[in-house]
Scaffold this motif. Structure first.
Motif, mmCIF file in Angstrom:
data_model
loop_
_atom_site.group_PDB
_atom_site.id
_atom_site.type_symbol
_atom_site.label_atom_id
_atom_site.label_comp_id
_atom_site.label_asym_id
_atom_site.label_seq_id
_atom_site.Cartn_x
_atom_site.Cartn_y
_atom_site.Cartn_z
ATOM 1 N N UNK A 184 41.492 -62.120 10.835
ATOM 2 C CA UNK A 184 42.295 -61.467 9.797
ATOM 3 C C UNK A 184 41.493 -60.349 9.140
ATOM 4 N N UNK A 185 40.232 -60.608 8.851
ATOM 5 C CA UNK A 185 39.380 -59.576 8.240
ATOM 6 C C UNK A 185 39.215 -58.390 9.176
ATOM 7 N N UNK A 186 39.060 -58.649 10.470
ATOM 8 C CA UNK A 186 38.927 -57.564 11.448
ATOM 9 C C UNK A 186 40.179 -56.701 11.458
ATOM 10 N N UNK A 187 41.315 -57.340 11.417
ATOM 11 C CA UNK A 187 42.575 -56.606 11.425
ATOM 12 C C UNK A 187 42.746 -55.804 10.140
ATOM 13 N N UNK A 188 42.423 -56.401 9.030
ATOM 14 C CA UNK A 188 42.595 -55.707 7.748
ATOM 15 C C UNK A 188 41.635 -54.539 7.579
ATOM 16 N N UNK A 189 40.479 -54.612 8.199
ATOM 17 C CA UNK A 189 39.544 -53.484 8.120
ATOM 18 C C UNK A 189 40.192 -52.232 8.694
ATOM 19 N N UNK A 190 40.901 -52.402 9.802
ATOM 20 C CA UNK A 190 41.583 -51.258 10.415
ATOM 21 C C UNK A 190 42.928 -50.977 9.753
ATOM 22 N N UNK A 191 43.525 -52.005 9.161
ATOM 23 C CA UNK A 191 44.790 -51.802 8.455
ATOM 24 C C UNK A 191 44.625 -50.856 7.277
ATOM 25 N N UNK A 192 43.439 -50.841 6.684
ATOM 26 C CA UNK A 192 43.203 -49.922 5.562
ATOM 27 C C UNK A 192 43.431 -48.484 6.001
ATOM 28 N N UNK A 193 42.999 -48.160 7.209
ATOM 29 C CA UNK A 193 43.218 -46.808 7.731
ATOM 30 C C UNK A 193 44.706 -46.534 7.930
ATOM 31 N N UNK A 194 45.405 -47.492 8.508
ATOM 32 C CA UNK A 194 46.831 -47.310 8.772
ATOM 33 C C UNK A 194 47.619 -47.182 7.474
ATOM 34 N N UNK A 195 47.299 -47.985 6.483
ATOM 35 C CA UNK A 195 47.995 -47.907 5.194
ATOM 36 C C UNK A 195 47.750 -46.573 4.507
ATOM 37 N N UNK A 196 46.522 -46.118 4.535
ATOM 38 C CA UNK A 196 46.211 -44.828 3.914
ATOM 39 C C UNK A 196 46.916 -43.696 4.647
ATOM 40 N N UNK A 197 46.988 -43.787 5.972
ATOM 41 C CA UNK A 197 47.685 -42.768 6.743
ATOM 42 C C UNK A 197 49.183 -42.790 6.419
ATOM 43 N N UNK A 198 49.750 -43.980 6.288
ATOM 44 C CA UNK A 198 51.171 -44.100 5.937
ATOM 45 C C UNK A 198 51.444 -43.508 4.558
ATOM 46 N N UNK A 199 50.538 -43.735 3.627
ATOM 47 C CA UNK A 199 50.699 -43.150 2.291
ATOM 48 C C UNK A 199 50.725 -41.630 2.370
ATOM 49 N N UNK A 200 49.840 -41.065 3.182
ATOM 50 C CA UNK A 200 49.816 -39.621 3.353
ATOM 51 C C UNK A 200 51.103 -39.096 3.963
ATOM 52 N N UNK A 201 51.607 -39.786 4.989
ATOM 53 C CA UNK A 201 52.867 -39.373 5.606
ATOM 54 C C UNK A 201 54.029 -39.459 4.623
#
Length: 147
Positions: free
Chosen positions: A90-107
């Motif tokens: 779960x921690x491994x997934x969330x580490x990369x999820x931070x990037x995806x969430x930030x990218x979604x916020x930008x979009x």
């Protein structure tokens, strides 16, 4: 428990010395300065994309390590929720999820700036007055499917 584990791991640490210093923190000053100077969603997005691109390799390496730790001695197989392996995955997934969430916020910010929802017109408001509580009619689908 941590102290006991550190004591018990001393021979191992002697055989496999690890760096004592944390990874160097990046200098965010240029990013923060650019962010403070940004005046449009495009400018904020340009800075944020640059930060995310710079952080991605470190987060990917961290995620890869956490996955490897979760798979240690195949403990991840049939790992129960809340188990060390499950938490590490779960921690491994969330580490990369931070990037995806930030990218979604930008979009979403760019979408709001470049493709906002159309404002209702006065004639549309008047024509909806009597039917405002009804759902819109379904679109015409033409002839039914052939079987």
């Amino acid at each position: 428990m941590k102290r006991w584990a550190q004591r018990d791991a001393q021979p191992f640490r002697a055989a496999y010395p690890l760096p004592d210093q944390p990874w160097p923190a990046p200098d965010l000053t240029p990013y923060l300065d650019a962010l403070a100077a940004a005046r449009t969603p495009a400018e904020i997005d340009a800075v944020t994309d640059h930060v995310l691109d710079a952080a991605e390799p470190a987060l990917r390496v961290l995620s890869d390590y956490l996955v490897a730790a979760a798979r240690w001695k195949q403990e991840n197989r049939d790992a129960a929720k809340g188990s060390p392996s499950h938490l590490l995955m779960t921690a491994a997934s969330r580490a990369l999820s931070a990037l995806a969430l930030a990218d979604e916020a930008g979009l979403n910010r760019l979408r709001a700036a470049y493709d906002p929802a159309p404002a209702p017109t006065a004639s549309a408001d008047a024509s909806r007055g009597a039917t405002a509580s009804l759902p819109p009619a379904p679109p015409s689908t033409g002839p039914g499917p052939r079987r």
